[in-house]
Design a protein around this motif. Structure first.
Motif, PDB file in Angstrom:
ATOM      1  N   ASP A  50       0.860  -1.176   0.000  1.00 24.23           N
ATOM      2  CA  ASP A  50       0.000   0.000   0.000  1.00 24.23           C
ATOM      3  C   ASP A  50       0.902   1.233   0.000  1.00 24.23           C
ATOM      4  O   ASP A  50       2.008   1.211   0.545  1.00 24.23           O
ATOM      5  N   SER A  78      -2.999   1.655  -4.250  1.00 24.77           N
ATOM      6  CA  SER A  78      -3.174   3.028  -3.786  1.00 24.77           C
ATOM      7  C   SER A  78      -4.522   3.592  -4.192  1.00 24.77           C
ATOM      8  O   SER A  78      -5.065   3.255  -5.249  1.00 24.77           O
ATOM      9  N   ALA A  79      -5.055   4.471  -3.331  1.00 19.69           N
ATOM     10  CA  ALA A  79      -6.261   5.211  -3.675  1.00 19.69           C
ATOM     11  C   ALA A  79      -5.910   6.410  -4.547  1.00 19.69           C
ATOM     12  O   ALA A  79      -6.799   7.067  -5.099  1.00 19.69           O
ATOM     13  N   ARG A  80      -4.627   6.695  -4.677  1.00 24.78           N
ATOM     14  CA  ARG A  80      -4.193   7.805  -5.519  1.00 24.78           C
ATOM     15  C   ARG A  80      -4.332   7.421  -6.987  1.00 24.78           C
ATOM     16  O   ARG A  80      -3.808   6.389  -7.411  1.00 24.78           O
ATOM     17  N   THR A  81      -5.028   8.252  -7.746  1.00 23.89           N
ATOM     18  CA  THR A  81      -5.280   7.913  -9.143  1.00 23.89           C
ATOM     19  C   THR A  81      -4.595   8.847 -10.129  1.00 23.89           C
ATOM     20  O   THR A  81      -4.724   8.668 -11.336  1.00 23.89           O
ATOM     21  N   SER A  82      -3.858   9.842  -9.629  1.00 27.42           N
ATOM     22  CA  SER A  82      -3.228  10.801 -10.546  1.00 27.42           C
ATOM     23  C   SER A  82      -2.126  10.118 -11.346  1.00 27.42           C
ATOM     24  O   SER A  82      -1.484   9.167 -10.888  1.00 27.42           O
ATOM     25  N   ASP A  85       1.324  10.021  -9.600  1.00 27.51           N
ATOM     26  CA  ASP A  85       1.512   8.974  -8.594  1.00 27.51           C
ATOM     27  C   ASP A  85       1.769   7.630  -9.262  1.00 27.51           C
ATOM     28  O   ASP A  85       2.629   6.851  -8.821  1.00 27.51           O
ATOM     29  N   LYS A  86       1.005   7.339 -10.317  1.00 24.41           N
ATOM     30  CA  LYS A  86       1.206   6.069 -11.015  1.00 24.41           C
ATOM     31  C   LYS A  86       2.599   5.992 -11.628  1.00 24.41           C
ATOM     32  O   LYS A  86       3.271   4.957 -11.540  1.00 24.41           O
ATOM     33  N   TYR A  96       0.628  -1.378 -10.785  1.00 20.86           N
ATOM     34  CA  TYR A  96       0.034  -0.363  -9.910  1.00 20.86           C
ATOM     35  C   TYR A  96      -1.477  -0.527 -10.020  1.00 20.86           C
ATOM     36  O   TYR A  96      -2.048  -0.372 -11.099  1.00 20.86           O
ATOM     37  N   THR A  98      -5.234   0.658  -8.513  1.00 22.67           N
ATOM     38  CA  THR A  98      -5.890   1.701  -7.729  1.00 22.67           C
ATOM     39  C   THR A  98      -7.066   1.131  -6.930  1.00 22.67           C
ATOM     40  O   THR A  98      -7.741   0.202  -7.370  1.00 22.67           O
ATOM     41  N   LYS A  99      -7.265   1.681  -5.743  1.00 24.45           N
ATOM     42  CA  LYS A  99      -8.393   1.311  -4.900  1.00 24.45           C
ATOM     43  C   LYS A  99      -9.609   2.150  -5.288  1.00 24.45           C
ATOM     44  O   LYS A  99      -9.450   3.312  -5.678  1.00 24.45           O
TER      45      LYS A  99
END
Length: 225
Positions: A50, A78-82, A85-86, A96, A98-99
């Motif tokens: 995570d 990760s809950a980060r979707t930008s 971040d990926k 990678y 996303t949550k």
């Protein structure tokens, strides 16, 4: 048994993922922070990290693990979707996700990474179920009473493999259909029911009294193992 390192501090998500992966035949080393990652990773064939963790974040832990173990496949959650971040995660990680994510998607990503790195995913060995011997890697089902191969269509084997990977677990019609066909299940669709009937005709000693593929009334199906 393939061992996975899993680092997640959220109790609910962590328990859900651990339980699901263990149900698929993996051994899961679940840590709630990255402090003991290096001490536990040696026995593991893949790491699931995570991003948002107490102390060191998942990116830092992943970079350290990759530096020390270059061949270790790493999957970030990760809950980060930008896109930034990926890209940061994929700079060192192999995948990678996303949550929120569906457990079947996570399991499929894990299988792909393990195969890519020369490992055998869980459930791809041999397993005995009643009078059947399932060799999933070879795509074979044998009747151990006569050592004869039972001829299954591709879709039939895909359905039965899904049950094998979820031994003892009750699976709904929706879960089975969406995993095997990759499409949303439409209530009232009889396609799965027809395939189950044909599977029973080939696999069961007495299709009228099935002992392999059990119907759980009002819910779905289960293969007990």
């Amino acid at each position: 048994m393939t061992t996975l390192l899993y680092i997640e501090d959220d109790e609910e998500i962590g328990e859900m993922v651990r339980s699901d992966l263990e149900g698929r035949g993996y051994r899961v080393v679940w840590l709630k922070s990255g402090e003991q990652a290096s001490a536990n990773v040696k026995e593991c064939r893949l790491a699931i990290l995570d991003v948002m963790l107490p102390g060191l974040d998942g990116f830092t832990i992943g970079q350290r693990l990759k530096k020390d173990h270059p061949s270790l496949p790493i999957l970030m959650l990760s809950a980060r979707t930008s896109i930034d971040d990926k890209l940061q995660g994929l700079d060192f990680a192999d995948d990678y996700v996303t949550k929120p994510f569906h457990p079947d998607e996570l399991a499929a990503r894990i299988e792909v990474l393990l195969r890519r790195h020369g490992e055998t995913p869980a459930g791809l060995g041999e397993i005995r179920i009643g009078h059947l011997l399932v060799k999933e890697k070879e795509g074979l089902v044998l009747d151990t009473r006569n050592q004869q191969e039972i001829s299954l269509s591709g879709k039939q084997f895909h359905i039965f493999s899904y049950f094998v990977r979820h031994l003892g677990q009750i699976r709904t019609k929706e879960q089975i259909y969406e995993s095997v066909w990759g499409e949303p299940y439409i209530e009232g669709d009889k396609t799965l029911m027809v395939h189950i009937r044909h599977l029973r005709e080939k696999l069961e000693i007495d299709p009228g009294m099935p002992l392999i593929i059990e119907t759980v009334r009002g819910v779905g199906y289960r293969v007990k193992g």
